[in-house]
Design an enzyme around this catalytic site. Structure first.
Site, PDB file in Angstrom:
ATOM      1  CG  HIS A   1      -5.627  -3.510   0.750  1.00 14.32           C
ATOM      2  ND1 HIS A   1      -4.897  -3.149  -0.356  1.00 14.32           N
ATOM      3  CD2 HIS A   1      -5.254  -2.656   1.739  1.00 14.32           C
ATOM      4  CE1 HIS A   1      -4.118  -2.116  -0.061  1.00 14.32           C
ATOM      5  NE2 HIS A   1      -4.313  -1.804   1.208  1.00 14.32           N
TER       6      HIS A   1
ATOM      7  CG  ASP B   1      -2.015   0.994   1.231  1.00 18.77           C
ATOM      8  OD1 ASP B   1      -3.056   0.809   0.571  1.00 18.77           O
ATOM      9  OD2 ASP B   1      -1.807   2.020   1.905  1.00 18.77           O
TER      10      ASP B   1
END
Length: 285
Positions: free
Chosen positions: A265, A100
């Site tokens: 994620h 991320d």
């Protein structure tokens, strides 16, 4: 691996003091966390790698227990932080894995410091320029936070601070497929750390709509690419939003392995064996 299984260091590097967790022994691998997390997101992967590698997990500038200065949150500066931390620990060359926001820092480190970063892995991002290019129409609603935190200083910080646990908790809930992967005690650490870091987190995101775009555009114009072996693991956002994620990454790399995952994620917490196996495979290239 919990907090007590890391050795902690306060390392002054590149003008800031960072909280750095270290475990294991062997060749160095630096792991950079994402939003809205801290170095603890790597606790499972670090345990997997510690028998073979010295695993270095800093809290990024502006996050966790690291300094949260006003001013520069360009990925260029944050990448320089990481290189300086590794140097202070005695490593002039290391493998680098980012998730991320940490993946964007890792990407920039690979471009700016190709002789330092031996291998690069980026988890669940696109390079900044590509991210903005694929976000359009109603599909861009999934990235509303990107646009909110890109606004001038003031309003985004006040809005997020007014309901910080709701804001950060929303993403922890939305982006996870297996909620058990982030147990309550870890979730509490993430929320408390983010609550104390609203201005710096917003500054990090604002940089990705301003100076980071400038830096990436300059590299693109000059034909600069990542020269080391690169692995990218992503959810299948390309199929969901209508773009070719692998092709986007190929434009920035020379030696790319791209794969998708069925994990959510937060894949380092949801699928640590998959990520650890991929890191080992990368390091053999």
């Amino acid at each position: 691996m919990g907090v007590n299984e890391f050795d902690y260091h306060r390392i002054h590097a590149n003008g800031v003091t960072l909280n750095v967790a270290v475990t294991g022994s062997g060749t160095p691998v630096v792991l950079l966390h994402g939003f809205p997390q801290t170095h603890l997101m790597w606790r499972k992967v670090a345990r997997e790698l510690a028998g073979e590698h010295t695993v270095i997990c800093p809290d990024l500038r502006g996050y966790g227990e690291s300094d949260k200065p006003d001013g520069d949150y360009s990925k260029r500066t944050m990448a320089a932080d990481v290189v300086a931390v590794a140097r202070e620990l005695g490593y002039s060359r290391f493998a680098l894995v980012g998730h991320d926001r940490g993946a964007l820092v890792a990407f920039r480190a690979g471009l700016d410091h190709p002789d330092v970063v031996s291998h690069l892995m980026c988890l669940d991002v696109l390079p900044t320029l590509d991210m903005w290019e694929v976000m359009h129409g109603t599909s861009a609603a999934v990235g509303f936070h990107l646009y909110l935190m890109a606004q001038p200083a003031g309003l985004p910080e006040r809005m997020i601070a007014a309901a910080s646990d709701d804001f950060f908790g929303y993403f922890l809930d939305l982006w996870v497929k297996d909620p058990a992967a982030i147990p309550p005690e870890v979730r509490s650490v993430y929320l408390e750390a983010s609550r104390r870091a609203v201005p710096s987190i917003v500054a990090d995101y604002r940089a990705s709509a301003t100076i980071d775009v400038t830096h990436d555009s300059e590299d693109l114009a000059q034909g600069n690419k990542l020269r080391m072996p690169v692995t990218v693991i992503q959810q299948d956002w390309g199929a969901a939003l209508g773009f070719d994620a692998a092709a986007r990454w190929k434009a920035w790399t020379i030696d790319l392995h791209h794969q998708t995952t069925t994990a959510g994620h937060f894949m380092a917490e949801e699928a640590p064996d998959e990520i650890s196996t991929a890191i080992r495979a990368l390091l053999k290239r």
